[in-house]
Design an enzyme around this catalytic site. Sequence first.
Site, PDB file in Angstrom:
ATOM      1  N   SER A 124      43.194  46.816  36.574  1.00 56.37           N
ATOM      2  CA  SER A 124      43.431  47.353  37.917  1.00 56.37           C
ATOM      3  C   SER A 124      43.882  48.802  37.837  1.00 56.37           C
ATOM      4  CB  SER A 124      44.538  46.515  38.578  1.00 56.37           C
ATOM      5  OG  SER A 124      45.007  47.156  39.741  1.00 56.37           O
ATOM      6  N   TYR A 148      53.216  42.333  38.513  1.00 55.07           N
ATOM      7  CA  TYR A 148      51.753  42.183  38.523  1.00 55.07           C
ATOM      8  C   TYR A 148      51.109  43.273  37.663  1.00 55.07           C
ATOM      9  CZ  TYR A 148      46.934  42.797  39.972  1.00 55.07           C
ATOM     10  OH  TYR A 148      45.570  42.980  39.951  1.00 55.07           O
ATOM     11  N   LYS A 152      49.017  43.180  33.864  1.00 58.02           N
ATOM     12  CA  LYS A 152      47.713  43.775  33.518  1.00 58.02           C
ATOM     13  C   LYS A 152      47.851  44.681  32.299  1.00 58.02           C
ATOM     14  CE  LYS A 152      45.174  41.961  36.767  1.00 58.02           C
ATOM     15  NZ  LYS A 152      44.206  40.915  36.419  1.00 58.02           N
TER      16      LYS A 152
HETATM   17  P1  NAD Z   1      41.169  36.088  43.895  1.00 54.13           P
HETATM   18  O1  NAD Z   1      42.548  35.552  44.011  1.00 54.13           O
HETATM   19  O2  NAD Z   1      40.279  36.019  45.079  1.00 54.13           O
HETATM   20  O3  NAD Z   1      40.417  35.396  42.668  1.00 54.13           O
HETATM   21  C1  NAD Z   1      41.090  34.975  41.514  1.00 54.13           C
HETATM   22  C2  NAD Z   1      40.606  33.578  41.194  1.00 54.13           C
HETATM   23  O4  NAD Z   1      41.267  33.118  40.011  1.00 54.13           O
HETATM   24  C3  NAD Z   1      40.932  32.562  42.288  1.00 54.13           C
HETATM   25  O5  NAD Z   1      39.786  31.815  42.562  1.00 54.13           O
HETATM   26  C4  NAD Z   1      42.040  31.677  41.679  1.00 54.13           C
HETATM   27  O6  NAD Z   1      42.001  30.374  42.176  1.00 54.13           O
HETATM   28  C5  NAD Z   1      41.702  31.782  40.202  1.00 54.13           C
HETATM   29  N1  NAD Z   1      42.839  31.586  39.297  1.00 54.13           N
HETATM   30  C6  NAD Z   1      44.042  32.205  39.317  1.00 54.13           C
HETATM   31  N2  NAD Z   1      44.807  31.788  38.308  1.00 54.13           N
HETATM   32  C7  NAD Z   1      44.078  30.858  37.614  1.00 54.13           C
HETATM   33  C8  NAD Z   1      44.330  30.063  36.462  1.00 54.13           C
HETATM   34  N3  NAD Z   1      45.498  30.111  35.814  1.00 54.13           N
HETATM   35  N4  NAD Z   1      43.359  29.228  36.042  1.00 54.13           N
HETATM   36  C9  NAD Z   1      42.167  29.170  36.696  1.00 54.13           C
HETATM   37  N5  NAD Z   1      41.882  29.898  37.778  1.00 54.13           N
HETATM   38  C10 NAD Z   1      42.823  30.741  38.239  1.00 54.13           C
HETATM   39  O7  NAD Z   1      41.287  37.607  43.375  1.00 54.13           O
HETATM   40  P2  NAD Z   1      40.186  38.735  43.301  1.00 54.13           P
HETATM   41  O8  NAD Z   1      40.477  39.744  44.346  1.00 54.13           O
HETATM   42  O9  NAD Z   1      38.838  38.147  43.213  1.00 54.13           O
HETATM   43  O10 NAD Z   1      40.609  39.387  41.919  1.00 54.13           O
HETATM   44  C11 NAD Z   1      40.018  38.984  40.698  1.00 54.13           C
HETATM   45  C12 NAD Z   1      40.719  39.690  39.558  1.00 54.13           C
HETATM   46  O11 NAD Z   1      40.638  41.107  39.767  1.00 54.13           O
HETATM   47  C13 NAD Z   1      42.216  39.362  39.429  1.00 54.13           C
HETATM   48  O12 NAD Z   1      42.513  39.284  38.060  1.00 54.13           O
HETATM   49  C14 NAD Z   1      42.895  40.564  40.060  1.00 54.13           C
HETATM   50  O13 NAD Z   1      44.159  40.797  39.499  1.00 54.13           O
HETATM   51  C15 NAD Z   1      41.933  41.684  39.710  1.00 54.13           C
HETATM   52  N6  NAD Z   1      41.987  42.810  40.659  1.00 54.13           N
HETATM   53  C16 NAD Z   1      41.825  42.584  41.989  1.00 54.13           C
HETATM   54  C17 NAD Z   1      41.895  43.650  42.882  1.00 54.13           C
HETATM   55  C18 NAD Z   1      41.790  43.425  44.362  1.00 54.13           C
HETATM   56  O14 NAD Z   1      42.267  44.259  45.120  1.00 54.13           O
HETATM   57  N7  NAD Z   1      41.172  42.349  44.836  1.00 54.13           N
HETATM   58  C19 NAD Z   1      42.111  44.942  42.405  1.00 54.13           C
HETATM   59  C20 NAD Z   1      42.259  45.130  41.034  1.00 54.13           C
HETATM   60  C21 NAD Z   1      42.191  44.050  40.161  1.00 54.13           C
HETATM   61  C1  WQD Z   2      46.037  50.705  50.819  1.00 54.08           C
HETATM   62  C2  WQD Z   2      46.711  51.750  51.692  1.00 54.08           C
HETATM   63  C3  WQD Z   2      49.059  51.337  52.058  1.00 54.08           C
HETATM   64  C4  WQD Z   2      48.486  47.634  54.338  1.00 54.08           C
HETATM   65  C5  WQD Z   2      46.760  47.028  46.065  1.00 54.08           C
HETATM   66  C6  WQD Z   2      47.450  46.679  44.782  1.00 54.08           C
HETATM   67  C7  WQD Z   2      46.596  47.082  43.627  1.00 54.08           C
HETATM   68  C8  WQD Z   2      45.184  46.518  43.755  1.00 54.08           C
HETATM   69  C9  WQD Z   2      44.579  46.791  45.084  1.00 54.08           C
HETATM   70  C10 WQD Z   2      45.107  44.492  42.523  1.00 54.08           C
HETATM   71  C11 WQD Z   2      48.096  52.175  51.195  1.00 54.08           C
HETATM   72  C12 WQD Z   2      48.292  51.241  53.355  1.00 54.08           C
HETATM   73  C13 WQD Z   2      48.294  48.790  53.600  1.00 54.08           C
HETATM   74  C14 WQD Z   2      48.966  47.737  55.669  1.00 54.08           C
HETATM   75  C15 WQD Z   2      49.019  50.127  55.437  1.00 54.08           C
HETATM   76  N1  WQD Z   2      45.176  45.096  43.616  1.00 54.08           N
HETATM   77  N2  WQD Z   2      48.556  50.017  54.145  1.00 54.08           N
HETATM   78  N3  WQD Z   2      49.217  48.981  56.156  1.00 54.08           N
HETATM   79  O1  WQD Z   2      48.402  49.195  47.607  1.00 54.08           O
HETATM   80  O2  WQD Z   2      46.365  50.648  47.086  1.00 54.08           O
HETATM   81  O3  WQD Z   2      46.563  48.428  46.098  1.00 54.08           O
HETATM   82  O4  WQD Z   2      45.493  46.389  46.118  1.00 54.08           O
HETATM   83  O5  WQD Z   2      45.069  44.952  41.428  1.00 54.08           O
HETATM   84  O6  WQD Z   2      47.228  46.624  42.482  1.00 54.08           O
HETATM   85  O7  WQD Z   2      48.676  47.357  44.713  1.00 54.08           O
HETATM   86  O8  WQD Z   2      46.089  48.594  48.502  1.00 54.08           O
HETATM   87  O9  WQD Z   2      45.198  47.773  50.622  1.00 54.08           O
HETATM   88  O10 WQD Z   2      47.603  47.285  50.038  1.00 54.08           O
HETATM   89  O11 WQD Z   2      46.942  49.620  50.624  1.00 54.08           O
HETATM   90  O12 WQD Z   2      49.267  51.238  55.931  1.00 54.08           O
HETATM   91  O13 WQD Z   2      49.181  46.739  56.355  1.00 54.08           O
HETATM   92  O14 WQD Z   2      46.927  51.195  52.999  1.00 54.08           O
HETATM   93  O15 WQD Z   2      50.288  51.962  52.250  1.00 54.08           O
HETATM   94  O16 WQD Z   2      48.236  53.538  51.481  1.00 54.08           O
HETATM   95  P1  WQD Z   2      46.971  49.305  47.346  1.00 54.08           P
HETATM   96  P2  WQD Z   2      46.452  48.219  49.982  1.00 54.08           P
END
Ligand code: NAD
Ligand code: WQD
Length: 346
Positions: A124, A148, A152
């Site tokens: 991430s 979190y 990572k």
């Molecule tokens: P999500 O929660 O929709 O998907 C994650 C999936 O993993 C879910 O289906 C959940 O049930 C499964 N899971 C969690 N823990 C598990 C375990 N111990 N065993 C088996 N299954 C498990 O999340 P997403 O948005 O699809 O994100 C996928 C990956 O990408 C995550 O690792 C997340 O940290 C990373 N990521 C997401 C974002 C984002 O903003 N969505 C940003 C950066 C990184």
């Molecule tokens: C985006 C912008 C907020 C909600 C998060 C995780 C990051 C990654 C992606 C997993 C910011 C603003 C948000 C609201 C707002 N996930 N905001 N009102 O914080 O960049 O990233 O998701 O890895 O680890 O931290 O994303 O969508 O929460 O925020 O004003 O109700 O929107 O302040 O500027 P962020 P976000």
Amino acid sequence: MKILVTGGAGYIGTHTCVELLNAGHEIVVVDNFSNSKLVALERVREITGKLFEVCETDLKDGKTLGRVFSENQIDAVIHFAGLKAVGESVSLPLRYYQNNVAGTLTLCEVMDKFNVRNLVFSSSATVYGQNNQTPFRENLSLNGTNPYGRSKLMIEDILQDLHSSNPEWSIALLRYFNPVGAHRSGKIGEDPNGIPNNLMPYISQVAVGKLNELQVYGDDYETKDGTGIRDYIHVVDLAVGHLKAIEKVILDNGIEAYNLGTGSGYSVMELTQVFENVSGQKIPYKVVKRRAGDVAESYADVSKAKRELNWQAKKGIVEMCIDTWHWQSKNPNGYKCTEEAGAFKN
Ligand code: NAD
Ligand code: WQD
């Protein structure tokens, strides 16, 4: 190729499964459904017309995972499974370390045992922490600002150590920026539990009438309009990035980190405005104080992914909003209603 997709029922996982199946790969999904529903995978089947195996298990259950490897000739693993709510990770750090870090350890042990050492890991942009200059490049110093993010970082370090111990490991660390949007069919999309933490699902739930108004977390940042700037990336572009990363890990041994973003930043107000335009819905908002831990701006230097993965995002902010709105308006309660009704078509 046969690819094991951990967390394949989730938001990014389902979109990636669609791209993998459409590209002719076989997949096996492992998910414990802690943050997803089986119906999401039914929709993947509908979109692609392809069947695939689903194993409901926790990643930490090495025995069951081993059975999946022994029953399938797996070539590579895409590892999405993890918990991802920043705020929750602050109150439940052990759950996050247990699930994300221990889960990954078990996965790697099983992979090693079965001589499968090609891995694409969901990292991430959060690993760039708070003190770096934009655009974020892969070689910047990293720091975690919450459990979190630290989970990572720990996993990135563990995977580096694994590769040092045995160079046969071939690993891509994909640092996603802000994934948004949905498949153009409107059949799969982001379905957060409860009130969304992230901006795009919050906006779309205001637009569809489930939430009253958006809270804008601060308009006093040093940005063009004072609100936070992020690099939003369409989830389908992100999914395609995984296909490219798989090709790379299969071809070369090594461990490399890649930013997956567009390289462009949009403010909270800009995103809200575009969403209003494409949906035709007013998004009422109120400016409140900054959210702890937020940075003013975050966007990617995407040149490494372009150079080494031959990948770049194609979809812009308008398409991201159109596709989010299509998904949200077609499925105002996410996957819930359809699953309860037992009907997989809408
Ligand atoms: P999500 O929660 O929709 O998907 C994650 C999936 O993993 C879910 O289906 C959940 O049930 C499964 N899971 C969690 N823990 C598990 C375990 N111990 N065993 C088996 N299954 C498990 O999340 P997403 O948005 O699809 O994100 C996928 C990956 O990408 C995550 O690792 C997340 O940290 C990373 N990521 C997401 C974002 C984002 O903003 N969505 C940003 C950066 C990184
Ligand atoms: C985006 C912008 C907020 C909600 C998060 C995780 C990051 C990654 C992606 C997993 C910011 C603003 C948000 C609201 C707002 N996930 N905001 N009102 O914080 O960049 O990233 O998701 O890895 O680890 O931290 O994303 O969508 O929460 O925020 O004003 O109700 O929107 O302040 O500027 P962020 P976000």
